[in-house]
Design a protein around this motif. Structure first.
Motif, PDB file in Angstrom:
ATOM      1  N   VAL A  35     -36.402  32.055   1.365  1.00 54.24           N
ATOM      2  CA  VAL A  35     -36.536  32.164  -0.090  1.00 54.24           C
ATOM      3  C   VAL A  35     -36.546  30.785  -0.740  1.00 54.24           C
ATOM      4  CG1 VAL A  35     -35.399  33.023  -2.183  1.00 54.24           C
ATOM      5  CG2 VAL A  35     -35.526  34.466  -0.157  1.00 54.24           C
ATOM      6  N   THR A  36     -35.777  29.848  -0.200  1.00 53.21           N
ATOM      7  CA  THR A  36     -35.764  28.486  -0.752  1.00 53.21           C
ATOM      8  C   THR A  36     -37.138  27.845  -0.610  1.00 53.21           C
ATOM      9  OG1 THR A  36     -33.421  28.259  -0.169  1.00 53.21           O
ATOM     10  CG2 THR A  36     -34.625  26.239  -0.660  1.00 53.21           C
ATOM     11  N   LEU A  57     -34.961  33.487  -7.987  1.00 51.24           N
ATOM     12  CA  LEU A  57     -35.339  34.315  -6.841  1.00 51.24           C
ATOM     13  C   LEU A  57     -34.123  34.923  -6.138  1.00 51.24           C
ATOM     14  CD1 LEU A  57     -38.225  32.219  -5.226  1.00 51.24           C
ATOM     15  CD2 LEU A  57     -38.403  34.212  -6.718  1.00 51.24           C
ATOM     16  N   ASN A  58     -32.978  34.261  -6.259  1.00 55.04           N
ATOM     17  CA  ASN A  58     -31.775  34.759  -5.590  1.00 55.04           C
ATOM     18  C   ASN A  58     -31.018  35.806  -6.399  1.00 55.04           C
ATOM     19  OD1 ASN A  58     -30.966  33.616  -2.863  1.00 55.04           O
ATOM     20  ND2 ASN A  58     -31.627  31.753  -3.916  1.00 55.04           N
ATOM     21  N   ILE A  61     -31.351  39.363  -5.002  1.00 55.78           N
ATOM     22  CA  ILE A  61     -30.787  39.392  -3.642  1.00 55.78           C
ATOM     23  C   ILE A  61     -29.264  39.384  -3.706  1.00 55.78           C
ATOM     24  CG2 ILE A  61     -30.577  38.071  -1.485  1.00 55.78           C
ATOM     25  CD1 ILE A  61     -33.464  37.102  -2.007  1.00 55.78           C
ATOM     26  N   GLY A 127     -30.673  34.079  -0.395  1.00 53.84           N
ATOM     27  CA  GLY A 127     -31.926  34.334   0.295  1.00 53.84           C
ATOM     28  C   GLY A 127     -31.814  35.305   1.450  1.00 53.84           C
TER      29      GLY A 127
END
Length: 272
Positions: A35-36, A57-58, A61, A127
């Motif tokens: 994800v990073t 993005l995290n 999750i 992630g």
């Protein structure tokens, strides 16, 4: 005090991770995995800093992890993600060296060491680590294949949007990062878990609900107290240790727990 020390180590390691990304990888448009790596792509293609993308993005999750995993582990992971994101926002993107190969190698080594320390201190960088824990809680999925697939997507995106030689550097960086993580904190080794508890039935039930492993139960007795106890024995992965810790803490914080590395596992490792 132990919790404070752990958070301090996670803080320092997360800042070092930000330096690895901004001083070695991003200046050459070399990415890292998972994800990073996707966050880096968005950061390079848009005016929004990569640090913001890592946090954005995290979010889903970590919310999923908060619902499915131990609160302390996810709390530590949220802390690590926030510190890494802030570090990348405020650390300037500067080329330490003009050589992209050197940057890929050293960036991979520093990032791997930082991530390994973060994982070792009961946390993660968010992630796919969190996704893996959620998946393995119910299924013995081939995590190596899933991680490879996600990293392959990052490499292909790097090739299409930047250059294929940079995609190869990205592949090298991801590989080195993985090697160093395994040196600092091996993810895929098997662990022998033995628990001696006066609440053996409750523990057995809860462990069976959360793991795909079989458990051997032995009747035991405290030599000093004479109290009847259950001895629970199983073999797990290190990922599953993060699931088991909060269960033990909640049901029987006074249980005697022994965790050791297993050199080799033969027979049926999972419960069918």
């Amino acid at each position: 005090m132990q919790k404070t020390s752990r958070l301090l180590v996670i803080l320092v390691a997360s800042i070092i991770l930000g330096f690895a990304f901004n001083l070695f990888l991003l200046p050459h448009e070399v990415l890292t995995g998972g994800v990073t790596g996707l966050a880096m792509v968005f950061g390079l293609l848009t005016p929004i800093n990569t640090g913001y993308w890592i946090f954005i993005l995290n979010i889903p999750i970590l919310v999923l992890g908060w619902m499915k995993l131990g609160k302390e582990f996810i709390g530590n992971s949220v802390f690590s993600v926030i510190v890494t994101s802030i570090s990348m926002i405020y650390i300037p993107i500067i080329q330490v060296t003009d050589d992209a190969l050197l940057s890929s190698v050293f960036g991979g080594v520093i990032a791997g060491a930082a991530i390994g320390i973060i994982i070792r201190f009961y946390s993660s960088t968010g992630g796919f680590d969190v996704v893996s824990l959620v998946l393995i809680k119910k299924w013995d999925v081939p995590l190596g294949g899933l991680i490879f697939a996600l990293n392959s997507i990052v490499v292909v995106i790097s090739g299409f949007f930047f250059a294929w030689d940079l995609a190869l550097y990205t592949m090298l960086s991801i590989y080195i990062t993985g090697l160093v993580i395994d040196r600092v904190h091996t993810r895929h080794i098997k662990l022998s878990l033995m628990v001696v508890s006066s609440k053996g039935e409750e523990l057995k039930k809860e462990l069976l609900n959360n793991l795909v492993r079989g458990i051997t139960v032995i009747e035991g007795q405290g030599a000093y107290s004479g109290e009847s106890k259950k001895v629970l024995y199983t073999v797990i992965t290190r990922y599953e240790l993060a699931i088991i810790r909060p269960i033990l803490k909640e049901i029987d914080p006074n249980a005697f727990v022994s965790v050791s590395e297993s050199m080799e596992v033969m027979g049926n490792f999972r419960r069918d």
